[in-house]
Design an enzyme around this catalytic site. Sequence first.
Site, PDB file in Angstrom:
ATOM      1  N   SER A   1       0.838  -1.207   0.000  1.00  0.00           N
ATOM      2  CA  SER A   1       0.000   0.000   0.000  1.00  0.00           C
ATOM      3  C   SER A   1       0.871   1.255   0.000  1.00  0.00           C
ATOM      4  O   SER A   1       0.496   2.282  -0.571  1.00  0.00           O
ATOM      5  CB  SER A   1      -0.911   0.020   1.234  1.00  0.00           C
ATOM      6  OG  SER A   1      -1.852  -1.025   1.160  1.00  0.00           O
TER       7      SER A   1
ATOM      8  N   SER B   1      -4.583   1.761   3.485  1.00  0.00           N
ATOM      9  CA  SER B   1      -4.412   0.562   4.310  1.00  0.00           C
ATOM     10  C   SER B   1      -5.570  -0.392   4.050  1.00  0.00           C
ATOM     11  O   SER B   1      -6.717  -0.072   4.383  1.00  0.00           O
ATOM     12  CB  SER B   1      -4.372   0.946   5.788  1.00  0.00           C
ATOM     13  OG  SER B   1      -4.514  -0.214   6.593  1.00  0.00           O
TER      14      SER B   1
ATOM     15  N   SER C   1      -6.487  -3.283   5.413  1.00  0.00           N
ATOM     16  CA  SER C   1      -7.206  -3.690   6.625  1.00  0.00           C
ATOM     17  C   SER C   1      -7.753  -2.489   7.373  1.00  0.00           C
ATOM     18  O   SER C   1      -8.681  -2.617   8.160  1.00  0.00           O
ATOM     19  CB  SER C   1      -6.263  -4.452   7.554  1.00  0.00           C
ATOM     20  OG  SER C   1      -5.332  -3.550   8.144  1.00  0.00           O
ATOM     21  N   GLY C   2      -7.148  -1.330   7.162  1.00  0.00           N
ATOM     22  CA  GLY C   2      -7.563  -0.140   7.903  1.00  0.00           C
ATOM     23  C   GLY C   2      -7.164  -0.191   9.362  1.00  0.00           C
ATOM     24  O   GLY C   2      -7.573   0.653  10.160  1.00  0.00           O
TER      25      GLY C   2
ATOM     26  N   THR D   1      -3.669  -1.339  10.202  1.00  0.00           N
ATOM     27  CA  THR D   1      -2.213  -1.389  10.288  1.00  0.00           C
ATOM     28  C   THR D   1      -1.738  -0.336  11.295  1.00  0.00           C
ATOM     29  O   THR D   1      -2.084   0.837  11.182  1.00  0.00           O
ATOM     30  CB  THR D   1      -1.593  -1.078   8.900  1.00  0.00           C
ATOM     31  OG1 THR D   1      -2.451  -1.627   7.891  1.00  0.00           O
ATOM     32  CG2 THR D   1      -0.219  -1.662   8.753  1.00  0.00           C
TER      33      THR D   1
ATOM     34  N   GLU E   1      -4.922  -3.667  -3.544  1.00  0.00           N
ATOM     35  CA  GLU E   1      -3.763  -2.893  -3.991  1.00  0.00           C
ATOM     36  C   GLU E   1      -3.872  -2.503  -5.476  1.00  0.00           C
ATOM     37  O   GLU E   1      -3.629  -1.354  -5.835  1.00  0.00           O
ATOM     38  CB  GLU E   1      -2.478  -3.690  -3.730  1.00  0.00           C
ATOM     39  CG  GLU E   1      -2.215  -3.879  -2.231  1.00  0.00           C
ATOM     40  CD  GLU E   1      -1.613  -5.227  -1.895  1.00  0.00           C
ATOM     41  OE1 GLU E   1      -1.216  -5.971  -2.821  1.00  0.00           O
ATOM     42  OE2 GLU E   1      -1.540  -5.558  -0.684  1.00  0.00           O
TER      43      GLU E   1
END
Lengths: 183, 183, 183, 183
Positions: C48, C87, C89-90, C92, C150
């Site tokens: 990312s 991100s 997963s949001g 990180t 991504e």
Amino acid sequence: MSTFRRSVEYILRNAKLLLSNLDDDKIEDICKEFLKARRIFLYGAGRSGLVAKAFAIRLVHLGLQAYVIGETITPPVREKDLVVVISGSGETIPSVMTADIDKRMGARLIAITSKRDSKIARRADLPVILSVDLEDKDRSKLAPLGTIFEASSWIFLDGLVARLMEMKGEDEERMKERHATLQ
Amino acid sequence: MSTFRRSVEYILRNAKLLLSNLDDDKIEDICKEFLKARRIFLYGAGRSGLVAKAFAIRLVHLGLQAYVIGETITPPVREKDLVVVISGSGETIPSVMTADIDKRMGARLIAITSKRDSKIARRADLPVILSVDLEDKDRSKLAPLGTIFEASSWIFLDGLVARLMEMKGEDEERMKERHATLQ
Amino acid sequence: MSTFRRSVEYILRNAKLLLSNLDDDKIEDICKEFLKARRIFLYGAGRSGLVAKAFAIRLVHLGLQAYVIGETITPPVREKDLVVVISGSGETIPSVMTADIDKRMGARLIAITSKRDSKIARRADLPVILSVDLEDKDRSKLAPLGTIFEASSWIFLDGLVARLMEMKGEDEERMKERHATLQ
Amino acid sequence: MSTFRRSVEYILRNAKLLLSNLDDDKIEDICKEFLKARRIFLYGAGRSGLVAKAFAIRLVHLGLQAYVIGETITPPVREKDLVVVISGSGETIPSVMTADIDKRMGARLIAITSKRDSKIARRADLPVILSVDLEDKDRSKLAPLGTIFEASSWIFLDGLVARLMEMKGEDEERMKERHATLQ
């Protein structure tokens, strides 16, 4: 005396000797280049590149517009920009190419090198020769490869930072405020 | 004496003083950690990170398997790995987090810091305290922010390289062959 | 059909589906944020982070002042700056920390993530959710880990670039002139 | 239709067209090179370099030994190594120099480029030409500079990852374990 201790003393002693050879007027000329440059670009390969980046961080702390050639957001070099290339041998290919392009663009060039007759030194408007006669037997064991040049360059540039602080009227507190933390 | 010259001498003098405080036995213990580690991971933020990278390059020259945390191809830290974290304050958040995670993974931790009571120092198996009482009025003008710590760390690690060369039976020629040029 | 070909089609099909879910008004709002920001800061970890850097390069081509958090010369984030965090997963950790600090500084925050309820999404002034229901059996073989997110982020940001070009009245020729070559 | 949406569709459509031109046998040959290489070196400048790094991360996830040329700990290229150079124009100077040196060292070279007759393509053992006839009026507005090449390279390499996973018998779970988090 342990090898560690002998190495540390060898590096410090030679860095001191080498840096004491520099001419005060030249240091002033160099500092003036930084203050009159539109933007400052730093370049070096390998460990010299890390020395260049450490200096770039301080230039940003000083409120000067500095870029590291090769990083993501670095714009192209133009007229009135100042380029500083650090290369022990003065012959590292990408360093020489960077110097060539930047001269063609009309930028000013400061070269920091240990070789007076290197390509980089000859292309520079202001060559800085960080060189000293080293006792050769010890050197390869106590300070292999570019060790003396790199440590000397680091401290040389820290010395410039102190003079630039003074010339610009900056203090540590303001420099700290310009420092990006954590992220 | 010019500010440049005063700064250079101040940095060299204090680096020398600070490094002479280190204990020879501790240096030996540290070097042994490098030789018995499966892999070596280096971490630092900002200028300390550049010092870490400069050392990583030399570890690769010495034929050791070294990684810089945060670079593209760095694998996760595991048991039997050695992690070296460089942080002047010893409290830089990502440095402390790195130390925490690595301890949890069962890795060994060497912390290089100027603060004996910092989080990093307390988490370390082997803390290296690079600290000296500085004359404070001059310091902020001649060596602002982490200048003394960073220059001392650079030279400290160069000293370790000399001792590691000796312990591993390496010489400059072989180190040169392991050096990636140009690219 | 070969696994290579199935993977490429799977990625392209899902990226298309996912990007077609985005709301045109939101895209406009996002583009306006870029044009009114004093400076733009990009952040992401791992792949990312590479997507973030690729976008930063284009912002510089567009004549906008962009910085990548974590690079050498990046200044601290301040009020009126725009921060874009990518991100999948949001969650990180350094991404969330970056978001927290930047909000505290009064910066605007755009979060690009695949998770609507993630920490990053909830902190953002403008969350961009790049998410689609994926056929799960194929996914892990054809598009492992964050592959869909991504690739979609990369193309999403390229789409923003086209709209920003139009809004700023830029053309390819001028963008090329702002491109640093070779070095 | 909005410029954003037109751009996204233009990129996806052309990436799809371009990638469907590739020959299945060639993909197999390329994947075999990765599995038989001693070590894999990736190189690219600018946005192509970011694509190279994103692929390097996945190669590490797959348990292959990958290095990014230009990063701190990258060793010199040797015989039996595989070098992958990504360059849209195929003429970017450091990319061509990297290719030259690596060929001289006896390494295998895969070049990913949009130009069949470029220097990079001619030097490569396995050139991959990612090229398509683009409708030129729209292109400069919807996909300026190397946009199509870069997005296509990213997805092309993601497709190789899927095939390499299969050939090596890897799964997502194991790849995740090889992923360095947070730090």
